[in-house]
Design a protein around this motif. Structure first.
Motif, PDB file in Angstrom:
ATOM      1  N   GLY A   1       1.005  -1.171  -0.220  1.00 18.99           N
ATOM      2  CA  GLY A   1       0.161   0.046  -0.128  1.00 18.99           C
ATOM      3  C   GLY A   1       0.915   1.266  -0.064  1.00 18.99           C
ATOM      4  O   GLY A   1       1.901   1.263  -0.835  1.00 18.99           O
ATOM      5  N   PRO A   2       0.649   2.244   0.773  1.00 17.04           N
ATOM      6  CA  PRO A   2       1.327   3.605   1.183  1.00 17.04           C
ATOM      7  C   PRO A   2       2.788   3.163   1.443  1.00 17.04           C
ATOM      8  O   PRO A   2       3.468   4.166   1.582  1.00 17.04           O
ATOM      9  N   LEU A   3       3.134   1.839   2.141  1.00 17.63           N
ATOM     10  CA  LEU A   3       4.274   1.511   2.576  1.00 17.63           C
ATOM     11  C   LEU A   3       5.239   1.086   1.474  1.00 17.63           C
ATOM     12  O   LEU A   3       4.922   0.047   1.090  1.00 17.63           O
ATOM     13  N   VAL A   4       6.546   1.856   1.360  1.00 13.06           N
ATOM     14  CA  VAL A   4       7.416   1.084   0.657  1.00 13.06           C
ATOM     15  C   VAL A   4       8.769   0.882   1.563  1.00 13.06           C
ATOM     16  O   VAL A   4       9.383   1.720   2.252  1.00 13.06           O
ATOM     17  N   VAL A   5       9.440  -0.348   1.333  1.00 13.77           N
ATOM     18  CA  VAL A   5      10.756  -0.709   2.176  1.00 13.77           C
ATOM     19  C   VAL A   5      11.816  -0.530   0.965  1.00 13.77           C
ATOM     20  O   VAL A   5      11.563  -1.199  -0.174  1.00 13.77           O
ATOM     21  N   ALA A   6      12.972   0.133   1.334  1.00 14.79           N
ATOM     22  CA  ALA A   6      13.710   0.277   0.580  1.00 14.79           C
ATOM     23  C   ALA A   6      15.244  -0.025   1.129  1.00 14.79           C
ATOM     24  O   ALA A   6      15.288   0.171   2.217  1.00 14.79           O
ATOM     25  N   GLU A   7      16.107  -0.553   0.574  1.00 16.08           N
ATOM     26  CA  GLU A   7      17.567  -1.007   0.988  1.00 16.08           C
ATOM     27  C   GLU A   7      18.651   0.110   0.374  1.00 16.08           C
ATOM     28  O   GLU A   7      18.367   0.242  -0.685  1.00 16.08           O
ATOM     29  N   GLY A   8      19.799   0.054   0.996  1.00 11.94           N
ATOM     30  CA  GLY A   8      20.791   0.740   0.192  1.00 11.94           C
ATOM     31  C   GLY A   8      20.757   2.242   0.613  1.00 11.94           C
ATOM     32  O   GLY A   8      21.288   3.019  -0.275  1.00 11.94           O
ATOM     33  N   MET A   9      20.123   2.556   1.952  1.00  7.82           N
ATOM     34  CA  MET A   9      19.814   3.954   2.250  1.00  7.82           C
ATOM     35  C   MET A   9      20.617   4.480   3.037  1.00  7.82           C
ATOM     36  O   MET A   9      20.246   5.380   4.077  1.00  7.82           O
ATOM     37  N   GLU A  10      21.946   4.526   2.752  1.00  5.62           N
ATOM     38  CA  GLU A  10      22.805   4.814   3.852  1.00  5.62           C
ATOM     39  C   GLU A  10      23.077   6.329   3.737  1.00  5.62           C
ATOM     40  O   GLU A  10      22.835   6.927   2.909  1.00  5.62           O
ATOM     41  N   GLY A  11      23.060   6.965   5.045  1.00  7.58           N
ATOM     42  CA  GLY A  11      22.914   8.328   5.056  1.00  7.58           C
ATOM     43  C   GLY A  11      21.512   8.866   5.328  1.00  7.58           C
ATOM     44  O   GLY A  11      21.519  10.108   5.704  1.00  7.58           O
TER      45      GLY A  11
END
Length: 590
Positions: free
Chosen positions: A11-21
């Motif tokens: 839904g409105p929630l997106v999970v992302a990786e590689g978000m250093e910083g």
């Protein structure tokens, strides 16, 4: 900053990786469509992102671009008369760009960059300035003077100041600071989740006059105070909010339609340009900012709309204005919190709402208050907040209502049975309360006379007595009551129908000044006093109730504000009519 990759969409929630910083509450752009999102949870390099637009079609592997900035609003000339969505995109600009529906990924500046404004300086070269000082003004609308302030974190000496027409991005002054010369523009940006700074919070002592008799007389809201309007569907929450937005004694109105139906915001958009501000004669929109985040817009953006509205309201408070913010309704915001909390798989609290619901509500309402503004003068601003609550089925024991009531100081409880009887405002006088009454007593004593407090207490006592007597009437009938008790019920009915009932669509009755309110209350209680004395003298109640003057009491609400001397004539007529009955009774007895 590193570009992330989507690993999951819910839904409105997106999970992302590689978000250093990336940091909490930073804004990110999701996918090549550049959807606006906000980081709401960080675990290592994995970020949970709340997306404020429709996410259908997104999938794993798509990029997420960090911006490194928190979700902020743009503040400057052009806000007044603006109609924004929950993340401060001007809806009129979007309509011109994409048509009647908001396209995904569309971007629009909150403040128009091309329009020029006439800047009039208020400081001179060589003056020392600190954060919050007013360096000049712009006449934004005929009734709002937009005060250009030194932004927080900037202080120094004015090296140059300009006069003329400028866009919000062009420098209007040069300030020599410790780190060099800095140009000041008319545009500021401020993170929405952080309250704007002020010098000192001040005590509250003045009511926010609304012109609604049940509110101003019985359950007043103070300037800088907080109020909640809970009630079931159809009980008139939105109508109450509209009335307060139209008539409240505030310099600036910020109206946040948070998840309510689109036609209700349409009512605001259609009515406000046509309504005349009672103090200036200009259209009401000339001092209003609207944040329209209706029920068919993305759920997640409801949370942003609340913060967008309160930050804009704080900005005008910092200019020294009295601002009133109306949120309709905080229940929709809480539902958005519940949905996001569920998708984050957090431990649920009562009825599935997150355990931090109360603290989030408190953070919002605590941004109200009467404050001494930043700057070198003694500028004072006030921000009052009125939040509507929509408990399912009118159940006031549900979590959002209870969490709200623990925070706010005024409770206007709406009653569906009153609304069905066409009694407006449908505020139930037996369950509502205001904790500002004692604080405002000095103001009422000074401006309305000391009798106002005693009249109000007496009227409320009569309404409570009526509720007790109604129980007896249901059991044994009206004929079992004494003449005095029947008079009490008649007077209470007069208070309900002639004083508390108010017609929002009548040109005179829609607004009542404090002076007229006390005259109306005195009129009803004067009749009660005279009738009570006559009954003690042997006059029958039925003959008193048949007096023609009662019709004049009922129609006193339609007396114009310019003809208040007519109340004195009605008081004299009451005394003469009742005294006439007493004399007739005495002559008949003789």
């Amino acid at each position: 900053m590193a570009t992330g990759r989507i690993t999951g969409v819910s839904g409105p929630l997106v999970v992302a990786e590689g978000m250093e910083g990336a940091r909490m509450f930073d804004v990110v752009r999701v996918s090549e469509r550049r959807l606006i999102g906000e980081v709401i949870e960080m675990r290592g390099d994995r970020a949970s992102i709340q997306v404020y637009e429709e996410t259908s079609g997104l999938g794993p592997g798509e990029p997420v671009y960090p911006t490194g900035e928190p979700l902020s609003v743009e503040l400057g000339p052009g806000l007044i008369e603006g109609i924004y969505d929950g993340i401060q995109r001007p809806l009129n600009v979007i309509a011109d760009t994409t048509g009647p529906r908001i396209s995904r990924g569309v971007d629009a500046a909150g403040v128009d960059r091309s329009r020029k404004w006439r800047f009039e300086p208020r400081v001179n070269v060589g003056d020392k300035v600190v954060p919050g000082d007013i360096i000049g003004v712009v006449q934004e609308t005929p009734i709002v003077e937009h005060r250009i302030m030194v932004p927080p974190g900037v202080s120094g000496t004015i090296k140059d100041i300009f006069i003329g027409d400028f866009t919000v991005e062009e420098p209007v002054a040069l300030v020599e600071t410790e780190s060099g010369i800095r140009g000041l523009t008319m545009l500021q940006k401020w993170p929405v989740r952080r309250g704007r700074p002020y010098r000192e919070k001040l005590p509250i002592f003045e009511p926010l006059v609304t012109g609604q008799r049940v509110i101003d007389t019985f359950f007043p809201l103070a300037k800088g105070g907080t109020a909640a309007v809970p009630g079931p569907f159809g009980s008139g929450k939105t109508v109450v909010q509209h009335q307060l937005a139209k008539w409240a004694d505030a310099d600036i109105i910020v109206y946040v339609g948070c998840g309510e139906r689109g036609n209700e915001m349409t009512d605001v958009l259609m009515e406000f340009p046509e309504l005349k501000d009672p103090r200036s004669g200009e259209p009401l929109m000339k001092r209003t900012v609207l944040v329209a985040n209706t029920s068919d817009m993305p759920v997640a953006a409801r949370e942003a709309s609340i913060y967008t509205g309160i930050t804009i309201a704080e900005y005008f408070r910092d200019m020294g204005y009295s601002v009133a913010l109306f949120a309709d309704s905080t229940s929709r915001w809480a539902e958005a919190l519940r949905e996001m909390s569920g998708r984050l798989e957090e431990m649920p609290g009562e009825e599935g709402y997150p355990a931090y619901l109360g603290s989030r509500l408190a953070e919002f309402y605590e941004r109200s208050g009467r404050v001494k503004c930043l700057g070198s003068g003694d500028r004072v601003g006030a921000l009052s907040i009125v939040g509507a609550v929509s408990p399912p089925g009118g159940d006031l024991s549900e979590p959002v209502t209870q969490a709200t009531l623990r925070i706010v100081k005024v409770f206007w409880g709406l009653d569906a049975s009153l609304a069905y009887r066409r009694h407006f405002p449908a505020i139930n006088w037996l369950i509502s309360y205001s904790l500002y009454t004692d604080r405002l007593k000095a103001f009422y004593d000074e401006n309305l006379g000391e009798e106002f407090t005693s009249l109000r207490a007496r009227a409320m006592r009569l309404l409570q007595q009526e509720a007790e007597l109604e129980e007896i009437v249901r059991l044994v009938g009206l004929d079992a009551l004494s003449q005095e008790d029947r008079l009490t019920m008649e007077t209470a009915r007069s208070i309900r129908e002639d004083f508390l009932h108010q017609n929002a669509f009548h040109e005179i009755d829609t607004y009542t000044s404090l002076k007229k309110q006390i005259l109306m209350l005195k009129l009803i209680l004067e009749f009660h006093n005279q009738a009570s004395a006559a009954i003690a003298g042997g006059v029958l109640l039925d003959s008193i109730l048949a007096l023609p003057v009662r019709e004049r009491i009922a129609r006193a609400k339609y007396i114009e504000e310019t003809s208040l001397e007519r109340f004195g004539d009605i008081v004299n007529e009451i005394r003469q009519a009742v005294n006439g009955l007493v004399r007739e009774g005495a002559e008949a007895g003789a």
